[in-house]
Scaffold this active site. Structure first.
Site, PDB file in Angstrom:
ATOM      1  N   GLU A 237     -21.770   8.126 -17.746  1.00 34.22           N
ATOM      2  CA  GLU A 237     -20.534   8.174 -18.544  1.00 34.22           C
ATOM      3  C   GLU A 237     -20.114   6.724 -18.747  1.00 34.22           C
ATOM      4  O   GLU A 237     -19.610   6.081 -17.823  1.00 34.22           O
ATOM      5  CB  GLU A 237     -19.436   8.926 -17.777  1.00 34.22           C
ATOM      6  CG  GLU A 237     -19.738  10.380 -17.532  1.00 34.22           C
ATOM      7  CD  GLU A 237     -19.734  11.204 -18.808  1.00 34.22           C
ATOM      8  OE1 GLU A 237     -19.210  10.735 -19.837  1.00 34.22           O
ATOM      9  OE2 GLU A 237     -20.281  12.308 -18.774  1.00 34.22           O
ATOM     10  N   CYS A 271     -11.599   4.713 -21.102  1.00 31.66           N
ATOM     11  CA  CYS A 271     -12.872   4.735 -21.832  1.00 31.66           C
ATOM     12  C   CYS A 271     -12.693   5.358 -23.204  1.00 31.66           C
ATOM     13  O   CYS A 271     -13.338   4.955 -24.159  1.00 31.66           O
ATOM     14  CB  CYS A 271     -13.921   5.485 -21.024  1.00 31.66           C
ATOM     15  SG  CYS A 271     -13.354   7.099 -20.467  1.00 31.66           S
TER      16      CYS A 271
HETATM   17  P1  NAD Z   1     -18.567  -1.450 -13.956  1.00 31.93           P
HETATM   18  O1  NAD Z   1     -19.755  -0.942 -14.676  1.00 31.93           O
HETATM   19  O2  NAD Z   1     -18.402  -2.904 -13.793  1.00 31.93           O
HETATM   20  O3  NAD Z   1     -18.513  -0.848 -12.468  1.00 31.93           O
HETATM   21  C1  NAD Z   1     -18.491   0.533 -12.208  1.00 31.93           C
HETATM   22  C2  NAD Z   1     -19.009   0.780 -10.796  1.00 31.93           C
HETATM   23  O4  NAD Z   1     -20.377   0.400 -10.715  1.00 31.93           O
HETATM   24  C3  NAD Z   1     -18.283  -0.009  -9.711  1.00 31.93           C
HETATM   25  O5  NAD Z   1     -18.135   0.821  -8.578  1.00 31.93           O
HETATM   26  C4  NAD Z   1     -19.249  -1.152  -9.423  1.00 31.93           C
HETATM   27  O6  NAD Z   1     -19.145  -1.692  -8.128  1.00 31.93           O
HETATM   28  C5  NAD Z   1     -20.586  -0.445  -9.592  1.00 31.93           C
HETATM   29  N1  NAD Z   1     -21.705  -1.336  -9.905  1.00 31.93           N
HETATM   30  C6  NAD Z   1     -21.670  -2.520 -10.575  1.00 31.93           C
HETATM   31  N2  NAD Z   1     -22.927  -3.020 -10.691  1.00 31.93           N
HETATM   32  C7  NAD Z   1     -23.760  -2.120 -10.096  1.00 31.93           C
HETATM   33  C8  NAD Z   1     -25.168  -2.058  -9.906  1.00 31.93           C
HETATM   34  N3  NAD Z   1     -25.972  -3.022 -10.340  1.00 31.93           N
HETATM   35  N4  NAD Z   1     -25.693  -0.972  -9.277  1.00 31.93           N
HETATM   36  C9  NAD Z   1     -24.893   0.026  -8.852  1.00 31.93           C
HETATM   37  N5  NAD Z   1     -23.551   0.007  -8.979  1.00 31.93           N
HETATM   38  C10 NAD Z   1     -22.981  -1.038  -9.602  1.00 31.93           C
HETATM   39  O7  NAD Z   1     -17.301  -0.801 -14.685  1.00 31.93           O
HETATM   40  P2  NAD Z   1     -15.749  -1.048 -14.389  1.00 31.93           P
HETATM   41  O8  NAD Z   1     -15.358  -2.398 -14.859  1.00 31.93           O
HETATM   42  O9  NAD Z   1     -15.448  -0.668 -12.983  1.00 31.93           O
HETATM   43  O10 NAD Z   1     -15.084   0.074 -15.325  1.00 31.93           O
HETATM   44  C11 NAD Z   1     -14.791  -0.108 -16.670  1.00 31.93           C
HETATM   45  C12 NAD Z   1     -15.867   0.518 -17.534  1.00 31.93           C
HETATM   46  O11 NAD Z   1     -16.013   1.900 -17.219  1.00 31.93           O
HETATM   47  C13 NAD Z   1     -15.516   0.484 -19.007  1.00 31.93           C
HETATM   48  O12 NAD Z   1     -16.660   0.156 -19.746  1.00 31.93           O
HETATM   49  C14 NAD Z   1     -15.089   1.921 -19.300  1.00 31.93           C
HETATM   50  O13 NAD Z   1     -15.208   2.301 -20.642  1.00 31.93           O
HETATM   51  C15 NAD Z   1     -16.018   2.676 -18.414  1.00 31.93           C
HETATM   52  N6  NAD Z   1     -15.508   4.027 -18.154  1.00 31.93           N
HETATM   53  C16 NAD Z   1     -16.166   5.105 -18.698  1.00 31.93           C
HETATM   54  C17 NAD Z   1     -15.664   6.384 -18.509  1.00 31.93           C
HETATM   55  C18 NAD Z   1     -16.352   7.601 -19.073  1.00 31.93           C
HETATM   56  O14 NAD Z   1     -16.080   8.696 -18.595  1.00 31.93           O
HETATM   57  N7  NAD Z   1     -17.202   7.495 -20.060  1.00 31.93           N
HETATM   58  C19 NAD Z   1     -14.503   6.556 -17.766  1.00 31.93           C
HETATM   59  C20 NAD Z   1     -13.871   5.437 -17.245  1.00 31.93           C
HETATM   60  C21 NAD Z   1     -14.392   4.176 -17.431  1.00 31.93           C
END
Ligand code: NAD
Length: 511
Positions: A237, A271
């Site tokens: 997602e 998002c």
């Molecule tokens: P992010 O991708 O930076 O991090 C999300 C999670 O992934 C965190 O827990 C982070 O520690 C972990 N992570 C980061 N790098 C990783 C790796 N290499 N391997 C495994 N885990 C890793 O996102 P964010 O800044 O926390 O959130 C914002 C983003 O999330 C925006 O792009 C937003 O649109 C998206 N989002 C999507 C939805 C949806 O349902 N489609 C909902 C909410 C947020």
């Protein structure tokens, strides 16, 4: 020493983005610690997966009671870790209750054994049964630290799995409370592993049966590549750049209020926030006026019931400011907002409405993830649909049209995981509706029956109606094999189009 070992024993201090106060301190967990937690989760999964759906539902009702009992503490912690107003945070807890209620009520029906027709092998009967994967990894972001996990955890646990969750490093304390809430079931259904990207990566590499990731497209791509090593299935997602289309004859006042809510709630850090508005010429002027009026009613600040709070990530306000300045350089005009509010805190940015926006501008391509509403005047509905679809993302979208029939026609042309007609955002609040995206917004579905099945693997079982007859495999590969000519004729008789062709095939002539 590996990169994973280098962060052993470190801790994360979670800070309030408004006050800078320490909300809590959590360990950065190493790969070895993550593996140990996953192993424990497998033990719990063996007991939990063996319960029937009714027993699981009863246990999940106790989780719901714990959510209700701890709602204030949860909302206050969300608010402290993210900077969002308490009034926004409490809605996450409400959504958590509704999603949990759906999952515990519907798992039995959605996942029960399903008979299927066995034609052409009529001597058999067959069914599909759904079984849990065992342990599911949930890797979640900071923007809805309760709302997002509850799109995953109730569905995964109701389907018989246990979960190891890696909450965002910006909201780890909320993540720990979420895990505690699930312990009210009487089983350790959810375990939180805390840390940054390396801890998340260790979880992706661990012995889990499925990975549910919600976060940015860049991280999603990375996780998909990493998961490929073990061929672990993934549901992604990811981000969005959601369009709203407003056509001549639409209720522009309603559309404008929805755009303001859809863009500025949670300071735009959603998002499926509205990030691109396309209006046809007759709707444009009144829509802009109504959007400005609705924006003027918003209160920005630190009080629990203010409308717009702080951004969460350090440096976010400076990042948004750059996006708005760049749009101005490219010809856009700020009608309201456009500045930081350092008087309120480091990371406050005003709700901002931009006009004279051209679809080719930088702010129309990537996620802004902040309180910025760009309005584009288009020549026709056709152009609005084309521009709405001309985007790398396809999470959700919004349509306001002259009448329901026009709205539905537009909705069915959008490359988007969901469409809100006459509204914004609301679709994800209906737990029976599957939630997910297309294109760079990801794949797989959370919520609804699809969400319950996402955390189950389908097993097809076939058995003989007449156990005394020899098995078909034995009949086909041993003894007298069927004459291939007879098989060819049978194929023609059954599958040729038209009765003459069928008869011709049967008697061995070309039609
Ligand atoms: P992010 O991708 O930076 O991090 C999300 C999670 O992934 C965190 O827990 C982070 O520690 C972990 N992570 C980061 N790098 C990783 C790796 N290499 N391997 C495994 N885990 C890793 O996102 P964010 O800044 O926390 O959130 C914002 C983003 O999330 C925006 O792009 C937003 O649109 C998206 N989002 C999507 C939805 C949806 O349902 N489609 C909902 C909410 C947020």
């Amino acid at each position: 020493m590996s990169a994973l070992a280098a962060v052993d024993n470190a801790t994360i201090r979670s800070l309030n983005p408004i006050t800078g106060d320490v909300v809590g301190e959590v360990p950065v967990m190493s790969a070895a610690e993550v593996d140990a937690v996953v192993a424990e989760a497998h033990h719990t999964a063996a007991e939990w997966g063996a319960l029937d759906a009714r027993e699981r539902a009863a246990a999940l009702l106790r989780v719901r009671q714990a959510l209700v009992d701890r709602s204030r503490e949860l909302a206050e912690t969300i608010s402290a870790e993210t900077g969002k107003p308490h009034a926004d945070a409490v809605f996450e807890v409400v959504a958590a209750c509704t999603h949990l209620t759906y999952a515990l009520r519907h798992a039995n029906r959605a996942l029960r054994r399903r008979r299927v027709p066995t034609s052409p092998v009529l001597v058999k009967r067959a069914w599909v049964e759904y079984s849990p994967y065992g342990v599911v990894a949930a890797i979640t972001p900071w923007n809805y630290p309760v709302g997002i996990p509850f799109q995953i955890l109730p569905f995964a646990t109701a389907a018989g799995n246990t979960v190891v969750m890696k909450p965002s490093e910006l909201t780890p304390v909320t993540g720990q409370i979420v895990a505690e809430v699930f312990a009210a079931s009487g089983h350790e259904l959810v375990r939180a592993v805390t840390g940054e990207a390396v801890t998340g990566e260790a979880l992706v590499r661990s012995d889990v049966g499925k990975i549910a990731f919600t976060g940015s497209a860049a991280t999603g791509r990375h996780i998909l590549r990493t998961a490929a090593d073990n061929l672990t299935p993934v549901v992604l997602e990811l981000g969005g750049k959601d369009p709203m289309i407003v056509t001549d004859g639409a209720d522009v006042a309603r559309a404008a209020r929805s755009a303001v809510g859809g863009t500025f709630s949670n300071s735009g850090q959603t998002c499926m926030a509205i990030e691109r508005v396309f209006t046809t010429p007759g709707a444009y002027g009144p829509f802009v006026d109504a959007a400005l009026a609705a924006t003027a009613e918003l209160r920005q600040g630190t009080a629990p019931s203010d409308h717009v709070g702080s951004l969460t990530q350090p440096g976010a306000a400076a990042r948004i400011e750059k996006i708005v300045r760049r749009a101005e350089e490219q010809g856009a005009r700020v009608l309201t907002g456009g500045k930081r509010r350092s008087d309120l805190g480091e990371e406050f940015f005003e709700p901002t409405v931009l006009v004279d926006v051209d679809p080719s501008m930088d702010l129309m391509a990537e996620e802004t993830f902040g309180p910025v509403l760009p309005i584009v005047k288009v020549r026709s509905v056709e152009e609005a649909v084309r521009l709405a679809n001309d985007c790398d993302y396809g999470l959700s979208s919004s349509v306001f049209a002259d009448d329901a029939s026009e709205a539905r026609t537009i909705a069915s042309r959008l490359m988007s995981g969901s469409v809100n007609v006459d509204d914004a955002l609301v679709g994800s609040g209906i737990p029976a509706l599957p939630f997910g995206g297309v294109k760079n917004s990801g794949f797989g579905r959370l919520q609804g029956e699809e969400g319950l099945r996402e955390f189950s693997h389908a097993r097809s079982v076939v058995e003989s109606r007449f156990p005394r007859l020899p098995g078909l495999a034995a009949g086909m590969f041993t003894g007298n094999r069927p004459d291939p000519n007879v098989v060819h004729r049978g194929l023609g008789a059954v599958y040729s189009v038209g009765i003459r062709a069928k008869v011709a095939a049967l008697v061995g002539r070309r039609s």
